[in-house]
Design an enzyme around this catalytic site. Sequence first.
Site, PDB file in Angstrom:
ATOM      1  N   ASP A 159     -31.022  -6.318  -1.312  1.00  0.00           N
ATOM      2  CA  ASP A 159     -30.034  -6.299  -2.123  1.00  0.00           C
ATOM      3  C   ASP A 159     -28.955  -5.476  -1.428  1.00  0.00           C
ATOM      4  O   ASP A 159     -29.297  -4.710  -0.672  1.00  0.00           O
ATOM      5  CB  ASP A 159     -30.303  -5.644  -3.294  1.00  0.00           C
ATOM      6  N   LEU A 167     -36.528 -19.473 -15.800  1.00  0.00           N
ATOM      7  CA  LEU A 167     -36.892 -18.569 -17.016  1.00  0.00           C
ATOM      8  C   LEU A 167     -35.752 -17.907 -17.921  1.00  0.00           C
ATOM      9  O   LEU A 167     -34.588 -18.279 -17.465  1.00  0.00           O
ATOM     10  CB  LEU A 167     -37.120 -17.030 -16.006  1.00  0.00           C
ATOM     11  N   LYS A 216     -31.691 -28.493 -12.913  1.00  0.00           N
ATOM     12  CA  LYS A 216     -31.154 -27.541 -13.302  1.00  0.00           C
ATOM     13  C   LYS A 216     -29.987 -27.592 -14.229  1.00  0.00           C
ATOM     14  O   LYS A 216     -30.090 -26.917 -15.188  1.00  0.00           O
ATOM     15  CB  LYS A 216     -31.077 -26.503 -12.047  1.00  0.00           C
ATOM     16  N   ASN A 224     -29.596 -27.069 -18.435  1.00  0.00           N
ATOM     17  CA  ASN A 224     -28.977 -26.275 -19.043  1.00  0.00           C
ATOM     18  C   ASN A 224     -27.842 -26.796 -20.060  1.00  0.00           C
ATOM     19  O   ASN A 224     -27.738 -26.381 -21.174  1.00  0.00           O
ATOM     20  CB  ASN A 224     -28.228 -24.997 -18.174  1.00  0.00           C
ATOM     21  N   LEU A 246     -32.798 -25.573 -32.278  1.00  0.00           N
ATOM     22  CA  LEU A 246     -32.240 -26.142 -33.269  1.00  0.00           C
ATOM     23  C   LEU A 246     -31.892 -25.090 -34.339  1.00  0.00           C
ATOM     24  O   LEU A 246     -31.818 -25.297 -35.387  1.00  0.00           O
ATOM     25  CB  LEU A 246     -33.010 -27.393 -34.112  1.00  0.00           C
ATOM     26  N   GLY A 291     -26.174 -20.518 -34.988  1.00  0.00           N
ATOM     27  CA  GLY A 291     -25.736 -19.205 -34.730  1.00  0.00           C
ATOM     28  C   GLY A 291     -24.075 -19.135 -34.303  1.00  0.00           C
ATOM     29  O   GLY A 291     -23.168 -19.926 -34.858  1.00  0.00           O
ATOM     30  N   CYS A 312     -25.562 -17.756 -17.701  1.00  0.00           N
ATOM     31  CA  CYS A 312     -26.027 -19.000 -17.368  1.00  0.00           C
ATOM     32  C   CYS A 312     -25.211 -20.201 -18.126  1.00  0.00           C
ATOM     33  O   CYS A 312     -24.366 -20.888 -17.362  1.00  0.00           O
ATOM     34  CB  CYS A 312     -27.556 -19.139 -17.433  1.00  0.00           C
TER      35      CYS A 312
HETATM   36  P1  NAD Z   1     -27.576 -10.915 -11.005  1.00  0.00           P
HETATM   37  O1  NAD Z   1     -26.192 -10.716 -11.000  1.00  0.00           O
HETATM   38  O2  NAD Z   1     -28.436 -10.044 -12.198  1.00  0.00           O
HETATM   39  O3  NAD Z   1     -28.006 -10.647  -9.523  1.00  0.00           O
HETATM   40  C1  NAD Z   1     -27.839 -10.914  -8.408  1.00  0.00           C
HETATM   41  C2  NAD Z   1     -28.009  -9.873  -7.176  1.00  0.00           C
HETATM   42  O4  NAD Z   1     -27.484 -10.406  -5.917  1.00  0.00           O
HETATM   43  C3  NAD Z   1     -27.283  -8.626  -7.440  1.00  0.00           C
HETATM   44  O5  NAD Z   1     -28.179  -7.404  -7.410  1.00  0.00           O
HETATM   45  C4  NAD Z   1     -26.167  -8.399  -6.139  1.00  0.00           C
HETATM   46  O6  NAD Z   1     -26.000  -7.001  -5.840  1.00  0.00           O
HETATM   47  C5  NAD Z   1     -27.286  -9.252  -5.270  1.00  0.00           C
HETATM   48  N1  NAD Z   1     -26.363  -9.729  -4.163  1.00  0.00           N
HETATM   49  C6  NAD Z   1     -25.309 -10.317  -3.999  1.00  0.00           C
HETATM   50  N2  NAD Z   1     -24.674 -10.532  -2.866  1.00  0.00           N
HETATM   51  C7  NAD Z   1     -25.840 -10.181  -1.995  1.00  0.00           C
HETATM   52  C8  NAD Z   1     -26.189 -10.298  -0.689  1.00  0.00           C
HETATM   53  N3  NAD Z   1     -25.123 -10.823   0.233  1.00  0.00           N
HETATM   54  N4  NAD Z   1     -27.255  -9.906  -0.098  1.00  0.00           N
HETATM   55  C9  NAD Z   1     -28.135  -9.362  -1.104  1.00  0.00           C
HETATM   56  N5  NAD Z   1     -28.040  -9.394  -2.345  1.00  0.00           N
HETATM   57  C10 NAD Z   1     -26.715  -9.730  -2.841  1.00  0.00           C
HETATM   58  O7  NAD Z   1     -27.956 -12.304 -11.228  1.00  0.00           O
HETATM   59  P2  NAD Z   1     -29.139 -13.190 -11.743  1.00  0.00           P
HETATM   60  O8  NAD Z   1     -28.829 -13.313 -13.385  1.00  0.00           O
HETATM   61  O9  NAD Z   1     -30.364 -12.823 -11.483  1.00  0.00           O
HETATM   62  O10 NAD Z   1     -28.969 -14.655 -11.402  1.00  0.00           O
HETATM   63  C11 NAD Z   1     -28.972 -15.273 -10.227  1.00  0.00           C
HETATM   64  C12 NAD Z   1     -29.022 -16.653  -9.869  1.00  0.00           C
HETATM   65  O11 NAD Z   1     -29.901 -17.098 -10.688  1.00  0.00           O
HETATM   66  C13 NAD Z   1     -27.844 -17.249 -10.582  1.00  0.00           C
HETATM   67  O12 NAD Z   1     -27.375 -18.211  -9.717  1.00  0.00           O
HETATM   68  C14 NAD Z   1     -28.034 -17.728 -11.935  1.00  0.00           C
HETATM   69  O13 NAD Z   1     -27.372 -18.879 -12.289  1.00  0.00           O
HETATM   70  C15 NAD Z   1     -29.496 -18.124 -11.595  1.00  0.00           C
HETATM   71  N6  NAD Z   1     -30.370 -17.925 -12.796  1.00  0.00           N
HETATM   72  C16 NAD Z   1     -30.161 -16.883 -13.720  1.00  0.00           C
HETATM   73  C17 NAD Z   1     -31.024 -16.758 -14.916  1.00  0.00           C
HETATM   74  C18 NAD Z   1     -31.006 -15.474 -16.039  1.00  0.00           C
HETATM   75  O14 NAD Z   1     -31.447 -15.708 -16.952  1.00  0.00           O
HETATM   76  N7  NAD Z   1     -30.234 -14.598 -15.609  1.00  0.00           N
HETATM   77  C19 NAD Z   1     -31.868 -17.918 -15.332  1.00  0.00           C
HETATM   78  C20 NAD Z   1     -32.212 -18.794 -14.206  1.00  0.00           C
HETATM   79  C21 NAD Z   1     -31.517 -19.002 -13.136  1.00  0.00           C
END
Ligand code: NAD
Length: 478
Positions: A40, A162, A233, A237, A279, A282, A289
């Site tokens: 990260d 997830l 995906k 959603n 269903l 709310g 997302c």
């Molecule tokens: P998040 O914001 O919680 O985490 C993203 C992380 O990426 C952060 O810790 C950030 O510091 C890091 N980051 C950014 N740029 C970076 C780089 N250049 N190098 C290394 N790290 C870097 O995001 P999230 O909720 O985990 O979502 C991530 C992706 O997954 C998104 O595309 C989201 O749409 C998708 N997604 C999210 C969920 C969910 O429930 N949160 C579910 C399915 C898919």
Amino acid sequence: MHRLESMSNPIQIAVVGTGYVGLVAAVCFVEMGHSVVCVDIDEAKIAALKSGHTLIHELHLPELLERYRNTRIRFTTNLAEAICASDAIFIAVGTPQSETGDADLSYVESVAREIASSLTTYKVIVEKSTVPVYTNEWIRRTIESNGIARSLFDVVSNPEFLREGTAVTDFLHPDRIVVGSDSEAAAALLERIYAPLTSGAYYDRPGAIPGRCTATSPPPLLLTSTKSAELIKHASNAFLALKISFINTVSNLCEATDANIEQVARGMGLDNRIGPRFLSPGIGYGGSCFPKDIAAFRYVAEQLGIDFNLLAEVEKINTEQKKRFLARVRSALGTLSGKRIAVLGLAFKGGTDDVRESPAIDLVELLLAEGCSIAAFDPAAMQRAQEEVPAGPQMQYVDDAYTAAANADALLVLTDWPQFAAIDLKLLHHAMKVPIVVDGRNLFDPKVMQQYGFTYISIGRPSVQHSRALELAASQTF
Ligand code: NAD
């Protein structure tokens, strides 16, 4: 592949981005038997993870991190080193909404460029973030345009489904695993990574995280083209958001006709073609997302000249649902200005501390703008909520539901935490100045609320009035 073999075939994996998806995926890959290095750019986050703090509220995550922290999972800010050590590199960085509605791919792009600058041997790059169709091709072109030979890498799409709050269980017990690949070698590596789940071997292991899948009923892995995986995906959603907006509109019809949405939803959900999930009416969907993914999918359709106005309607209904809820609070109280409101729930849904695009936060902001003072409680999201709406004379964060309710003119339920449904209603009633509950999540039985002396207003179900509550509310309306 033989079951036991699939548990003892570890792969070296790098996960870039340690947020809700990256951290959960990384810990689960380790639980499946692989070795993972997490990367990260946020140094504070990496330092916290190294010392065992998960930073997000997710069931099973702390125990799994503790189990593997000093063995097969490590954390770094050095992407080049992580790439060098790994066969597969999962990109799990954020893809937020840009000003025009499309997905902002700048984080993905910067990771792709950095990968390009470190590639010396063949790697499989896995797109885990939610991205629009054609992003896989775009990542490939970005890496090639940095002078890397096509034979040195493949890009695979492996969208994540997830849900926050149940993320670990969802990851290890998925309904399906989607792998979009135009390369047989890359697809085979992904099949090996997920083999502990797809072979069923993981579920036979002592201490496996329990869930829906079993050794005899493992999850399927669906191999598709990269573009199909990306569309799966976004389409999934969008479809779930559509279901929510649909049932919310039906609940409005129920309110207009004195019908009961619970009966209607049950009658619909018993139809196998419809199913009972998603269903529940709310105050509208939220989270990091659905809102951005629906906007991005709409943008993709627009760019491709496909009329998908249905999605604009889904968004409009979602916005209206919040306003409608606020109107119901206003009509229950006569006037909002100067009222003390107890708020239960700030996270966008129960089980998580995530307040990104939370309808609860939107409503809190609307109520403050109307001149209410608020006492709010959430079991997990208090800290993150304070970053959105700072504490102040009108906005108080308190330690439990009863303190929130103390002397309140009304109590609003905004997040579906199960512990709210188990509240001691006698104590709650005793604490409030006016026993009016407006429930945006239908957590309580209207008859029971009436027995306890509440005026109770919920979504799509007939309201119950209690005379004392009404008298008190009327006496304070001027
Ligand atoms: P998040 O914001 O919680 O985490 C993203 C992380 O990426 C952060 O810790 C950030 O510091 C890091 N980051 C950014 N740029 C970076 C780089 N250049 N190098 C290394 N790290 C870097 O995001 P999230 O909720 O985990 O979502 C991530 C992706 O997954 C998104 O595309 C989201 O749409 C998708 N997604 C999210 C969920 C969910 O429930 N949160 C579910 C399915 C898919």
